[in-house]
Design an enzyme around this catalytic site. Structure first.
Site, PDB file in Angstrom:
ATOM      1  N   GLY A  65       0.739  -1.227  -0.040  1.00 34.30           N
ATOM      2  CA  GLY A  65      -0.064   0.113   0.111  1.00 34.30           C
ATOM      3  C   GLY A  65       0.881   1.374  -0.014  1.00 34.30           C
ATOM      4  O   GLY A  65       2.155   1.092   0.144  1.00 34.30           O
ATOM      5  N   ASP A 101      -9.508   5.631  14.994  1.00 33.74           N
ATOM      6  CA  ASP A 101      -8.167   5.139  15.840  1.00 33.74           C
ATOM      7  C   ASP A 101      -7.623   3.872  14.982  1.00 33.74           C
ATOM      8  O   ASP A 101      -6.780   2.928  15.868  1.00 33.74           O
ATOM      9  CB  ASP A 101      -8.732   4.755  17.150  1.00 33.74           C
ATOM     10  CG  ASP A 101      -9.708   3.746  17.280  1.00 33.74           C
ATOM     11  OD1 ASP A 101      -9.994   3.177  16.276  1.00 33.74           O
ATOM     12  OD2 ASP A 101     -10.078   3.508  18.567  1.00 33.74           O
ATOM     13  N   GLU A 134      12.397  -8.083  -4.267  1.00 27.50           N
ATOM     14  CA  GLU A 134      12.977  -6.876  -4.442  1.00 27.50           C
ATOM     15  C   GLU A 134      12.573  -5.648  -3.811  1.00 27.50           C
ATOM     16  O   GLU A 134      13.194  -4.962  -3.181  1.00 27.50           O
ATOM     17  CB  GLU A 134      13.179  -6.378  -5.955  1.00 27.50           C
ATOM     18  CG  GLU A 134      14.136  -6.958  -6.722  1.00 27.50           C
ATOM     19  CD  GLU A 134      14.080  -6.730  -8.181  1.00 27.50           C
ATOM     20  OE1 GLU A 134      13.509  -5.350  -8.520  1.00 27.50           O
ATOM     21  OE2 GLU A 134      13.906  -7.515  -9.176  1.00 27.50           O
TER      22      GLU A 134
END
Lengths: 230, 230
Positions: B46, B84, B112
Site C-alpha cells: 500500500g 483510531d 526486491e
DNA sequence: GTTTTAAACGTAAATTTAACGTTTATAAAA
DNA sequence: TTTTATAAACGTTAAATTTACGTTTAAAAC
C-alpha cells in the site's frame, strides 16, 4: 503526527432508499446543496468527515440529521476518488446506502432540511457523480434483495404477503408470480404468521406476518444463505 | 480551495491474490512495513494517495510497484475509516483487491521490495486491520468466483479443465465433482477448446482451453449472468 | 499386446423452477 | 338471506437443474 503525506478532504454521501407502500414505488432522498460550487443543485445527503470521527459514525450522523433515524440499515457501498470529481476541491467521498420505512413523519423531517423524496425512476439532474452512485446503489439493492432479507428494512414491522410481493415487484422491476413468491418466501420458514388480518385491500383480508430476524441471524451464523431469487 | 473542512490522510491498500498452480493453493502478497509504527510487521502492500491522483491510479501504482504488473484485475473493495485504526495518525484506507497469475518472475519482483507471497491459510500476524481486509477479500473471492469469470484471472491464458477445477477446489475450499464441474463450465459455452493437449499430468493428456472474454463481455452487456455455483 | 490411470463422457434420481388452475373467506349487493 | 365479486390462499404439473454416481477412452509405460 507520524506520517508526512498529502491530506485530502473526506466526505460521506448517503444514498437513502425508501419504499412508499401507497404509491408502490421506491424513492430516494435528495437535498439541495447549500455550498458552492453547484449550490441549489440536487445531491445525495452528505457531509464532510470530522478529524476524530469514524466513517461509519459520520454516515450515521448524516442519516440522522436528515431523517431523524438511528439504528436502521446503513452500510458502506463504495468510495469515489477521482482527483477531479469535485471542482470545489479534492474530495474523496465514501458512499453509504440506507434502507428505511417511509412514512409521513420522515417526509416532514426531510423537508425541514431542504431534502425531498424522489421516485427512483424520476430523478432530477444530480450534482457531481451522484447519479453514478444511485445507479450503483440501485444495482446493489436488486442484487441484495435476492440474497439478503433487506426487503423487511423497507416495510413496517408487520406486513402482509401481498405487500411484501408488491415491494419485490418494485425492486425487481417486474411482476413476480404471487403463488411462486408465496411458496419461496414461506419455504424459508423465516416469517412469523400472526392472527391479525389486514382488510384494507380486500374483503377476505390478508394475514399479517413478521420477519424472524433472530432466527435468520442464527441461521446465518450456521452458514445459511437466503435465496429470494424468484 | 472552496471547502473549509478537516483533511485526512488517505491511503491505498492492495490485497493481491495469486494462485500457485504447482502447489495448488492461493497466496497473498505481503510486505514488511518500513515506517513506524509497526515497522517490520507484515502488511498488505500500500501507499498514501497523492494530492492529484485518482484513487484507482493510486491502486495501479501500488500494484505495479510491487508486482511489475499493469492491466490486471484490480477492483475497489471497501474503505476502512475508524478514527483510531492507525496509531500513527488518522488514515482512511481504501482497500483494492487484485488477482494475478503467479510465476517465478513475480516472486523475484516482490522480493526486491521486501514483499513475499504467503499461503492464504498460513498468514503471519498482520498490522492494523489488515487481517480484516484479507478476511473480507477472501469472502469476496469465493462469492465472485460463483458469479463472475474471475478464475481466469488467476490462471495462464491457456489452461486445462482439470487445472481449472483444481483452482475452483482451492477457492471454494472443497473438492468439486469433476464431472459436474466440467458440465457446468462447458455449458456456458465460454471456453474455447484448442487442439493442444497438456500431457504433464497424464498419459492421455488434457485438452487446453482458453476463456472467451470477448463473448462473455458481449453477453454480459445483454444481461447474461454467469453461474459457476457447483 | 497388456496394464495403468487421468481425462472425458454418460446416466438417472431428486430437487427446484416456472407456469399455470382452484378453492376460500368475507364484504357488499341483490 | 342468498348471491356475487374478488383478493388471498392453496395446489398441480411439466420442464429444467442439480446431485451423485458409473463408464469409456487415449496414450505412456511395462
Amino acid at each position: 503526527m507520524t506520517y508526512n503525506h498529502p491530506k485530502l478532504l473526506v466526505a460521506i454521501d448517503c444514498l437513502v432508499f425508501g419504499y412508499d407502500i401507497k404509491e408502490n414505488n421506491l424513492k430516494v432522498l435528495l437535498f439541495q446543496r447549500k455550498v458552492d460550487p453547484f449550490a441549489g443543485s440536487w445531491s445525495l445527503i452528505g457531509d464532510f468527515v470530522n478529524e476524530d470521527e469514524n466513517l461509519s459514525d459520520g454516515a450515521k450522523r448524516v442519516l440522522e440529521k436528515f431523517t431523524g433515524l438511528k439504528n436502521v440499515f446503513l452500510e458502506q457501498l463504495a468510495t469515489y476518488g477521482k482527483a477531479d470529481r469535485d471542482p470545489g476541491g479534492r474530495v474523496v467521498s465514501i458512499l453509504y446506502w440506507s434502507l428505511i420505512k417511509l412514512d409521513d413523519l420522515h417526509r416532514d423531517i426531510a423537508n425541514e432540511h431542504g431534502a425531498k423524496w424522489f421516485d427512483l425512476n424520476k430523478l432530477p439532474e444530480l450534482v457531481l457523480d451522484h447519479q453514478d452512485m444511485i445507479t450503483l446503489g440501485a444495482r446493489q439493492l436488486i442484487q441484495n434483495a435476492k440474497t439478503r432479507p433487506i426487503g423487511f428494512e423497507l416495510l413496517a414491522e408487520e406486513f402482509t404477503l401481498p405487500q411484501l410481493k408488491q415491494l419485490y415487484d418494485a425492486i425487481y422491476g417486474k411482476i413476480i408470480d404471487d403463488r411462486n413468491f408465496r411458496k419461496k418466501i414461506l419455504s424459508t420458514d423465516l416469517l412469523i404468521k400472526t392472527e391479525k388480518k389486514d382488510k384494507s385491500t380486500s374483503k377476505k383480508g390478508a394475514f399479517v406476518y413478521r420477519f424472524d430476524a433472530e432466527k435468520y441471524d442464527y441461521l446465518r451464523n450456521q452458514g445459511y444463505h437466503l435465496d429470494l431469487n424468484v
